[in-house]
Design an enzyme around this catalytic site. Sequence first.
Site, PDB file in Angstrom:
ATOM      1  N   ASP A   1      13.119 -22.865  -2.609  1.00 22.72           N
ATOM      2  CA  ASP A   1      12.499 -22.186  -1.479  1.00 22.72           C
ATOM      3  C   ASP A   1      13.212 -22.490  -0.163  1.00 22.72           C
ATOM      4  O   ASP A   1      13.325 -21.617   0.701  1.00 22.72           O
ATOM      5  CB  ASP A   1      11.019 -22.555  -1.369  1.00 22.72           C
ATOM      6  CG  ASP A   1      10.135 -21.636  -2.206  1.00 22.72           C
ATOM      7  OD1 ASP A   1      10.516 -20.472  -2.410  1.00 22.72           O
ATOM      8  OD2 ASP A   1       9.071 -22.077  -2.670  1.00 22.72           O
TER       9      ASP A   1
ATOM     10  N   CYS B   1      13.769 -31.973  -5.752  1.00 20.56           N
ATOM     11  CA  CYS B   1      13.160 -31.536  -7.007  1.00 20.56           C
ATOM     12  C   CYS B   1      13.402 -30.060  -7.274  1.00 20.56           C
ATOM     13  O   CYS B   1      12.817 -29.479  -8.171  1.00 20.56           O
ATOM     14  CB  CYS B   1      11.661 -31.827  -7.030  1.00 20.56           C
ATOM     15  SG  CYS B   1      10.724 -31.003  -5.737  1.00 20.56           S
TER      16      CYS B   1
ATOM     17  N   GLU C   1      10.265 -27.528   2.168  1.00 21.20           N
ATOM     18  CA  GLU C   1      10.719 -26.221   1.687  1.00 21.20           C
ATOM     19  C   GLU C   1      10.918 -25.233   2.828  1.00 21.20           C
ATOM     20  O   GLU C   1      11.569 -24.201   2.669  1.00 21.20           O
ATOM     21  CB  GLU C   1       9.690 -25.630   0.719  1.00 21.20           C
ATOM     22  CG  GLU C   1       9.389 -26.502  -0.481  1.00 21.20           C
ATOM     23  CD  GLU C   1       8.099 -26.097  -1.162  1.00 21.20           C
ATOM     24  OE1 GLU C   1       8.166 -25.520  -2.255  1.00 21.20           O
ATOM     25  OE2 GLU C   1       7.017 -26.350  -0.591  1.00 21.20           O
TER      26      GLU C   1
ATOM     27  N   ARG D   1       2.584 -32.531  -7.597  1.00 19.78           N
ATOM     28  CA  ARG D   1       2.500 -31.564  -6.508  1.00 19.78           C
ATOM     29  C   ARG D   1       1.156 -30.854  -6.594  1.00 19.78           C
ATOM     30  O   ARG D   1       0.782 -30.335  -7.643  1.00 19.78           O
ATOM     31  CB  ARG D   1       3.637 -30.535  -6.613  1.00 19.78           C
ATOM     32  CG  ARG D   1       3.641 -29.525  -5.459  1.00 19.78           C
ATOM     33  CD  ARG D   1       4.757 -28.512  -5.608  1.00 19.78           C
ATOM     34  NE  ARG D   1       4.522 -27.595  -6.724  1.00 19.78           N
ATOM     35  CZ  ARG D   1       5.414 -26.714  -7.163  1.00 19.78           C
ATOM     36  NH1 ARG D   1       6.609 -26.655  -6.600  1.00 19.78           N
ATOM     37  NH2 ARG D   1       5.127 -25.909  -8.170  1.00 19.78           N
TER      38      ARG D   1
ATOM     39  N   HIS E   1      13.134 -17.088 -12.206  1.00 22.10           N
ATOM     40  CA  HIS E   1      12.459 -17.730 -13.331  1.00 22.10           C
ATOM     41  C   HIS E   1      13.339 -17.727 -14.572  1.00 22.10           C
ATOM     42  O   HIS E   1      13.374 -18.692 -15.340  1.00 22.10           O
ATOM     43  CB  HIS E   1      11.134 -17.016 -13.625  1.00 22.10           C
ATOM     44  CG  HIS E   1      10.047 -17.382 -12.669  1.00 22.10           C
ATOM     45  ND1 HIS E   1       9.084 -16.493 -12.260  1.00 22.10           N
ATOM     46  CD2 HIS E   1       9.765 -18.541 -12.040  1.00 22.10           C
ATOM     47  CE1 HIS E   1       8.255 -17.103 -11.428  1.00 22.10           C
ATOM     48  NE2 HIS E   1       8.648 -18.326 -11.282  1.00 22.10           N
TER      49      HIS E   1
END
Length: 566
Positions: free
Chosen positions: A441, A488, A417, A329, A191
Amino acid sequence: MTQILTGTPVVGGVALGPALWPGHRPDHSAEALGAGVEIAEEQRADEAQRFTAAAAAVAARLRERASQNTGVAAEVLTATAGLAEDRGWIGAASGLIAKGASAPSAAVAATEQFAAVFTKLGGLMAERVTDLNDVRDRVLAELLGLPEPGVPTPDVPSVLLADDLAPADTAGLDPATTIALVTRLGGPTSHTAIIARQLGIPCVVAVPDLTGIGSGTVILVDGTTGEIVVEPDDATARARVDEHTRQAALVAGWSGPGRTADGTEVAILANVADGSSARAATDHPVEGVGLFRTELAFLERADEPSVEEQAAIYREVLDAFGGRKVVIRTLDAGSDKPLRFVDQPEEANPALGVRGDRIALAHPEIRAHQLDAIARAAEGSETSPWVMAPMIASPAEAAAFAAQVRERGLTAGVMIEVPAAAILASAILAEVDFVSIGTNDLTQYTMAADRMSADLASLTDPWQPAVLHLIATVARAGRDQRKPVGVCGEAAADPILACVLVGLGVTSLSSAPVAAAAVGARLAGVTRATCENAAAAALATADPAAARAAAAAVLENEEVRSAASR
């Protein structure tokens, strides 16, 4: 004496300035915490109240900062505020206080208990240890009457160094005074790294031996190569900064639309999290939204947001990009983003558990309400949103989701993912209208590596050839079926990797809006054939550093030839 350190590059750019370390955290010594001093029984209720009040004050400040931010920064600040009021953590500390512990010592002991559990769980839960320790220290400061810990405001533009940074600290950085970020720990998709990219400041993570650099030491940071030069030659360093400044000026002049030098169209899109971040994204040369994360509407809610509430939030994003592409999403909760209004049992490995699409399978009403809200938001709008589901692992899951989306007259897609989804991309694309690859991911799951582990940072590098091969498989399936394949994940923010992705067959790139101009300008300077050659060079390697170097060499040779022909 000049010293060169290397780490994992996260956000490109070159910066030169004095090193700055965060201020000291509260003293955890037994004396400072009052450990070993038993609180009288008649005072324990007041001591417990003092603790909960301190935790509530910290949570309120974090939520206030969240309201002043947008996108991922707002999301992680909200989640961190939730940690400060977590019932399990507060309950553990209150239980210790009931036995006679002081509030400060109980806060530390309860945090140690939860940190041990999070670490054992690994994956995204282990990522929360940094956040939890940050909350602990903020609560301690409140209890001890100390200034709130965090990053000081530099007197001059400086390079921030840290073992690791809590997202609450990173989200508050000012790019005008914090000109680069370097950490000893962390991974390229943490993050903190994502927020650094959102701020547009050069960032390098997983740099060993960082603690040997003292505050005030002049260092040069190259966020593109991962190189840290300690006490560099002044003339050489300033020449590199000047060249970066020159390149940045060229980038700033790019206004889109996205296409290669020979006219291959590549949509340059933005990742957003709410109406505020969507409106901010329109200040950048983006053509729409490639990833609208909808979690912010659900986090820290005691009950599910109503269809009307959700529709209003989604409509803000649609209106910000009226008439342009918006990809929404559906809820990607679970793991490190639990829902308070859903009873989720503890899982041995939450990152591989009930998250994303799997929550919707267990609670279909949540997805039905969300899709109803998206359809309602689209009524009367100039934009007909595309809708995709996260954590899809099979063609059957893709087909079931697509049916629900099409019932509401919307365009259906899924996230790629999970490696299984990439391998079966052809079968999945037969069920949907488009796919979007979430490289964060996909990389973590492909390499079986915790994205927050500094020891495994090279494994979670999106340049991993194994990951590139999976992306190539998905792009090939999209090309065969003439369906769009986007990226993305944060890989789309790397200008060199963006060229490789286009060479593999990706048709759109979505990332933090601040990265759009650099990606678009780089693509505008190369042909589709050069992108394909760069992709082939990267695929022929066996490690991420070699893949990056091979692709860069192809692109640089093309630039040299183009300059010579002009």
